[in-house]
Design a protein around this motif. Sequence first.
Motif, short mmCIF file in Angstrom:
data_model
loop_
_atom_site.label_atom_id
_atom_site.label_comp_id
_atom_site.label_asym_id
_atom_site.label_seq_id
_atom_site.Cartn_x
_atom_site.Cartn_y
_atom_site.Cartn_z
N UNK A 108 0.93 -1.23 0.00
CA UNK A 108 0.13 0.19 -0.05
C UNK A 108 0.85 1.32 0.07
N UNK A 109 2.03 1.28 0.65
CA UNK A 109 2.58 2.56 0.98
C UNK A 109 4.39 2.42 0.57
N UNK A 110 4.71 1.22 0.36
CA UNK A 110 6.10 1.00 -0.10
C UNK A 110 6.97 0.75 1.15
N UNK A 111 6.32 1.13 2.21
CA UNK A 111 7.17 1.01 3.47
C UNK A 111 7.48 -0.46 3.93
N UNK A 112 8.86 -0.57 3.96
CA UNK A 112 9.19 -2.17 4.83
C UNK A 112 9.45 -2.26 5.81
N UNK A 113 8.79 -2.79 6.80
CA UNK A 113 8.84 -2.67 8.30
C UNK A 113 8.72 -3.96 8.75
N UNK A 114 9.02 -4.44 10.09
CA UNK A 114 8.87 -5.70 10.56
C UNK A 114 7.65 -5.71 11.41
N UNK A 115 7.15 -6.61 11.67
CA UNK A 115 5.80 -6.86 12.40
C UNK A 115 5.83 -6.24 14.00
N UNK A 116 7.19 -6.49 14.62
CA UNK A 116 7.58 -5.85 15.71
C UNK A 116 7.52 -4.31 15.78
N UNK A 117 8.22 -3.93 14.78
CA UNK A 117 8.35 -2.44 14.73
C UNK A 117 7.04 -1.62 14.10
N UNK A 118 6.24 -2.54 13.35
CA UNK A 118 4.85 -1.85 13.17
C UNK A 118 3.68 -2.05 14.17
N UNK A 119 3.89 -3.22 15.22
CA UNK A 119 2.86 -2.92 16.26
C UNK A 119 3.28 -4.19 17.33
N UNK A 120 4.35 -4.16 17.52
CA UNK A 120 4.86 -4.97 18.56
C UNK A 120 4.47 -4.47 19.79
#
Length: 498
Positions: free
Chosen positions: A194-206
């Motif tokens: 959706x946004x092109x952002x690469x992020x881990x699940x921990x950094x997204x909502x851990x």
Amino acid sequence: MAGIDDWKDSLDELARRRTHSRAMGGDERLAKHRGKGKLDARARIERLLDHGTFREFGTLVGGDIAADGIVTGSGLVNGSPVMVGAEDFTTLAGSIGPGGNAKRYRLAELALRDRVPLVMLLEGAGFRPSGEHYGRTPTDLLAQAQCSGKVPTVSGLFGPSAGHGALVAPVCDWTIMTSQGAIFTAGPPVVKESTGEEISKEDLGGPSVALASGVIHNLGEDDVAVLDDIRTYLSYFPSSAWSYPAARPADDSARRRPTPELLDIVPRGNRRIYDMRAVLDIVFDTSDWFEVQPRFGPAIICALAHLGGHPVAVVANQPRVLAGSIDADAADKAAHFITVADSFHLPIVFLADNPGMLPGSRSERQGVLRSGARMFAAQTTATTVKLHVTLRKAYGFGSMVMSLLGFDQQSATFAYPGATMGAMSAAALSRASHATEDIEARLRQAEVDASFRSAGHLGFDDLIDPEETRDALLDALERAIYCRQAAAEPVSRTVITP
């Protein structure tokens, strides 16, 4: 005459389908899941509930998809009935299909109908992709929202929770997460798309993100710790808003006793720091009181405790953080906590020691006045028993949100001698008005005399020696709960939440 042979084929088919459902995602997926130090969905339910009390429904829903990815039923927690649902991550990542949606709706429907708590154990990917249109099929969130304020609603997050399933958590009264949990609107693959952002699940909502944002209230190290905390949390609440919290059987910890330790814990000078947690340890029955949301808005402590065996909610300023000043996060936390406590008739004990709302540009950008108004709306419209103690100070709006002012439906208000209150401190007023040394000295003396002057006009019910704190609160509580002479019922709220 009918006999067992007539039933054999039907019973064998039932057993086969039950076995398939209870196998969840199969041995390989279960082994992988458990290899991460997690319990599976059914083991979580068994750990949560009193031994041997689980009664499942919807076992055969989903056909080839075992239980359609969610195990649902009822059982006992601490001897009282609850409805419980556990998403099964080993079955299609715990995603929600039509059958699972119906089971989730039925859970909340039964919780409200039978007036028992609703517990959701979450680890799922949200609605699963399907060509099937759900149309006007009712979603579980509608039923869950109808439970709000009527029955306690609790959720535990044991892994990644995304999309629709993740919405269950913030709609609940209280949510706790394991160290392996994560919660987000959409997971990393969708974010990248959706946004092109690469992020881990921990950094997204851990845990670090969810606790800092306030989406999650508490953190447990692992599945067992989280499930045990859910049992502890529920032990303070009645089954529904149609009943009152049950007192513990009387024991030595519930008796009246002086609290001379507070003379050493609470400094007389307003500028000296102390830990309010030490006050709670002394005033309440035992030091194992349960703190809610300790890592968010730490300038206010929100806790569940017992006073004389009676469950109570505690809202206390924490002088170790921001000198006890109330910031936006602390006010938001307290507002939610007060509303939950009031909904289920827990008496609220306010322990005030603050210099007011936190000033400054950063605080204003965070909306401290809106959040403070939200806390004020929650506490001033609370219908439950309210008890207040000002330990050293409570200034301006910071006193009002802590239920200090008169005519606020408190059952008792106390203060320690020498406690200071008013629009602002003498020091702040002197600076703001450019007062001379003589006027400043008079302002400071007036501040010192404020508690005696206020008590002389019944601004407090009484000034108390710190040694009398527990006994004064317990006497007031045991008198106040005599108001429960009519059947309990849900609180009707008319205020518009700021």
